[in-house]
Motif scaffolding. Structure first.
Motif, PDB file in Angstrom:
ATOM      1  N   PRO A   1      25.475  -7.685  14.524  1.00 48.93           N
ATOM      2  CA  PRO A   1      23.992  -8.164  14.316  1.00 48.93           C
ATOM      3  C   PRO A   1      23.776  -9.354  13.235  1.00 48.93           C
ATOM      4  CG  PRO A   1      24.134  -5.751  14.151  1.00 48.93           C
ATOM      5  CD  PRO A   1      25.652  -6.215  14.428  1.00 48.93           C
ATOM      6  N   VAL A   2      24.953  -9.639  12.464  1.00 46.89           N
ATOM      7  CA  VAL A   2      24.616 -10.522  11.558  1.00 46.89           C
ATOM      8  C   VAL A   2      24.841 -11.918  12.449  1.00 46.89           C
ATOM      9  CG1 VAL A   2      25.810 -11.948   9.571  1.00 46.89           C
ATOM     10  CG2 VAL A   2      25.005  -9.381   9.447  1.00 46.89           C
ATOM     11  N   VAL A   3      26.012 -11.664  13.509  1.00 43.78           N
ATOM     12  CA  VAL A   3      26.244 -13.116  13.986  1.00 43.78           C
ATOM     13  C   VAL A   3      25.253 -13.389  15.011  1.00 43.78           C
ATOM     14  CG1 VAL A   3      27.696 -13.767  15.915  1.00 43.78           C
ATOM     15  CG2 VAL A   3      28.678 -12.993  13.729  1.00 43.78           C
ATOM     16  N   GLU A   4      24.592 -12.179  15.468  1.00 43.79           N
ATOM     17  CA  GLU A   4      23.375 -12.537  16.502  1.00 43.79           C
ATOM     18  C   GLU A   4      22.290 -13.250  15.743  1.00 43.79           C
ATOM     19  OE1 GLU A   4      20.000  -9.537  18.481  1.00 43.79           O
ATOM     20  OE2 GLU A   4      22.120  -8.878  18.178  1.00 43.79           O
ATOM     21  N   ALA A   5      21.997 -12.929  14.526  1.00 47.89           N
ATOM     22  CA  ALA A   5      21.014 -13.309  13.589  1.00 47.89           C
ATOM     23  C   ALA A   5      21.316 -14.812  13.182  1.00 47.89           C
ATOM     24  CB  ALA A   5      20.584 -12.459  12.490  1.00 47.89           C
TER      25      ALA A   5
ATOM     26  N   ARG B   1      18.730  -9.567   9.800  1.00 47.93           N
ATOM     27  CA  ARG B   1      17.777 -10.523   9.855  1.00 47.93           C
ATOM     28  C   ARG B   1      17.025 -10.737   8.377  1.00 47.93           C
ATOM     29  NH1 ARG B   1      16.357 -12.038  15.171  1.00 47.93           N
ATOM     30  NH2 ARG B   1      17.872 -10.958  16.829  1.00 47.93           N
ATOM     31  N   VAL B   2      16.703  -9.784   7.864  1.00 50.35           N
ATOM     32  CA  VAL B   2      15.690  -9.732   6.753  1.00 50.35           C
ATOM     33  C   VAL B   2      16.668  -9.570   5.367  1.00 50.35           C
ATOM     34  CG1 VAL B   2      13.764  -9.150   7.952  1.00 50.35           C
ATOM     35  CG2 VAL B   2      15.295  -7.272   6.704  1.00 50.35           C
ATOM     36  N   SER B   3      17.716  -9.274   5.426  1.00 51.40           N
ATOM     37  CA  SER B   3      18.587  -8.921   4.140  1.00 51.40           C
ATOM     38  C   SER B   3      20.027  -9.800   4.248  1.00 51.40           C
ATOM     39  CB  SER B   3      18.745  -7.680   3.957  1.00 51.40           C
ATOM     40  OG  SER B   3      19.648  -7.448   2.775  1.00 51.40           O
ATOM     41  N   HIS B   4      20.769  -9.500   5.043  1.00 46.72           N
ATOM     42  CA  HIS B   4      22.125 -10.173   5.188  1.00 46.72           C
ATOM     43  C   HIS B   4      22.261 -11.448   5.432  1.00 46.72           C
ATOM     44  CE1 HIS B   4      23.424  -5.518   6.273  1.00 46.72           C
ATOM     45  NE2 HIS B   4      22.748  -5.782   5.287  1.00 46.72           N
ATOM     46  N   VAL B   5      21.437 -12.015   6.380  1.00 49.59           N
ATOM     47  CA  VAL B   5      21.188 -13.516   6.634  1.00 49.59           C
ATOM     48  C   VAL B   5      20.704 -14.186   5.654  1.00 49.59           C
ATOM     49  CG1 VAL B   5      20.445 -15.165   8.139  1.00 49.59           C
ATOM     50  CG2 VAL B   5      21.918 -13.411   9.082  1.00 49.59           C
ATOM     51  N   PRO B   6      19.645 -13.540   4.817  1.00 45.38           N
ATOM     52  CA  PRO B   6      19.007 -14.340   3.797  1.00 45.38           C
ATOM     53  C   PRO B   6      19.923 -14.555   2.753  1.00 45.38           C
ATOM     54  CG  PRO B   6      17.510 -12.885   4.485  1.00 45.38           C
ATOM     55  CD  PRO B   6      18.470 -12.623   5.381  1.00 45.38           C
ATOM     56  N   HIS B   7      20.954 -13.672   2.384  1.00 50.56           N
ATOM     57  CA  HIS B   7      21.980 -13.680   1.345  1.00 50.56           C
ATOM     58  C   HIS B   7      22.807 -14.917   1.795  1.00 50.56           C
ATOM     59  CE1 HIS B   7      22.126 -10.407  -1.355  1.00 50.56           C
ATOM     60  NE2 HIS B   7      20.969  -9.937  -0.622  1.00 50.56           N
TER      61      HIS B   7
ATOM     62  N   HIS C   1      18.478  -0.079  12.372  1.00 55.93           N
ATOM     63  CA  HIS C   1      18.526  -0.544  10.973  1.00 55.93           C
ATOM     64  C   HIS C   1      19.328  -1.795  10.718  1.00 55.93           C
ATOM     65  CE1 HIS C   1      20.474  -0.524   7.056  1.00 55.93           C
ATOM     66  NE2 HIS C   1      19.420  -0.281   6.564  1.00 55.93           N
ATOM     67  N   ASP C   2      20.891  -1.638  11.263  1.00 57.25           N
ATOM     68  CA  ASP C   2      21.463  -2.505  10.920  1.00 57.25           C
ATOM     69  C   ASP C   2      21.079  -3.963  11.449  1.00 57.25           C
ATOM     70  OD1 ASP C   2      22.928  -0.946   9.423  1.00 57.25           O
ATOM     71  OD2 ASP C   2      24.617  -0.593  11.002  1.00 57.25           O
TER      72      ASP C   2
END
Length: 343
Positions: free
Chosen positions: A250-254, A195-201, A189-190
């Motif tokens: 996961p955010v850094v990866e994305a 990729r579809v929520s946190h990085v778009p912010h 999930h994280d």
């Protein structure tokens, strides 16, 4: 069968909107909020909300309520401590936007047998009780996790009946407000929401800065593409911080992947005068998204997500196998057999 009581801790956008939906449907729901101003506002509209956490939790324990943690990530540990003290017999879920960090807090307190994580993929740029509304979750994906059950099976044991009951209650909760239940393990999930929520912010804020640096004329000319791509930049800064700082890996990866695409587009434009690669591949990716999660062609509220029918009362091994299959397909689950009802 008696309906399940629901106790919501936190009356922000998600918790408050859940309160509205359940109350509108006649479900037995009550809650708590730290802010007296919010408590007064909710009470003024007729909602059963208190500012006394211990009393609210004792009431939850007495009524065998499903507790929904709808507070910021940094408060979850303290909330779990209070639940352990005042409502030790209750099932627990949460609606926090990261799942691994919450599961770790739960495990650290030995509460995993009572906990099933969840996350409704619904939100607005605005926050707080004043932003709450009915119908927020209609048609939205609502992730329900199953880490504890999978870990038990991996260790050669079975998830307890208590955990299975809580799992069924959480699924029923999501379905009762019109969501589509998508099972997922916490880390998966994280990695996905990065990729579809946190990085778009993050990207929305970066685009906001790029627009602002163009001066008054750029803002004056900004139209739909700029408004749409920067919409979530209007949400509170603490929200994007909580999402990204609670999901760093996961955010850094994305972000690395995003930067690679942007650099490639920039280099291609400089060297060849075109952005053809990103233009074509990005459009194809968007079409794939619409094929999977867009609305059905007949105009209903359901998405195009694949469907996996699951018997929530099947033996644990069979249940987890079907949940894993649904997760691998990004599918929503529908029930072959209904269990506890929220309504």
């Amino acid at each position: 069968m008696e309906p399940t009581n629901v106790c919501i801790l936190g009356m922000g956008l998600i918790g408050g909107s859940l309160m509205r939906d359940l109350a509108a449907d006649g479900a037995p729901v009550f809650g708590w909020n730290r802010s007296a101003v919010t408590v007064d506002a909710a009470q003024a509209e007729g909602f059963d909300v208190s500012g006394d956490l211990p009393t609210t939790l004792r009431r939850a324990n007495e009524s065998q309520a499903l507790i929904v943690i709808a507070t910021p990530l940094f408060t979850v540990g303290d909330i779990l401590d209070a639940i352990a003290e005042h409502a030790p017999d209750c099932g627990i879920t949460d609606v926090v936007s990261v799942k691994t960090a919450v599961q770790e807090e739960v495990n650290a307190r030995g509460l995993q047998d009572s906990f099933v994580g969840s996350h409704p993929m619904a939100g607005l740029a605005d926050a707080g009780w004043s932003a709450t509304l009915t119908g927020l979750f209609t048609g939205a994906a609502w992730v329900v996790t199953y880490d504890t059950a999978e870990a038990a099976l991996r260790d050669g044991t079975e998830p307890s009946e208590h955990w299975l009951t809580v799992f069924r209650q959480v699924v029923e909760l999501a379905l009762s407000v019109g969501s589509e239940v998508v099972p997922a393990r916490s880390y998966d999930h994280d990695r996905s929401v990065a990729r579809v929520s946190h990085v778009p912010h993050v990207l929305a804020r970066a685009l906001s800065l790029v627009g602002e640096s163009g001066g008054p004329l750029a803002f004056s000319l900004a139209a739909g593409s700029y408004r749409d791509s920067t919409r979530v930049a209007g949400s509170p800064p603490d929200l994007v911080r909580a999402m990204c700082e609670g999901n760093t890996g996961p955010v850094v990866e994305a972000l690395d992947e995003l930067l690679a695409h942007l650099v490639l587009a920039r280099d291609e434009l400089v060297e060849h005068g075109t952005v053809e690669t990103l233009a074509i591949s990005g459009t194809e990716a968007r079409l794939h998204f619409e094929e999977l999660a867009g609305r059905t062609s007949h105009g209903g509220s359901e998405s195009n997500r694949p469907v996996v029918a699951v018997d929530l009362h099947a033996p644990a091994g069979e249940l987890i196998t079907e949940l894993q299959r649904a997760e691998s397909e990004g599918a929503r689950i529908v029930q072959l057999d209904s269990g506890t009802s929220i309504r």
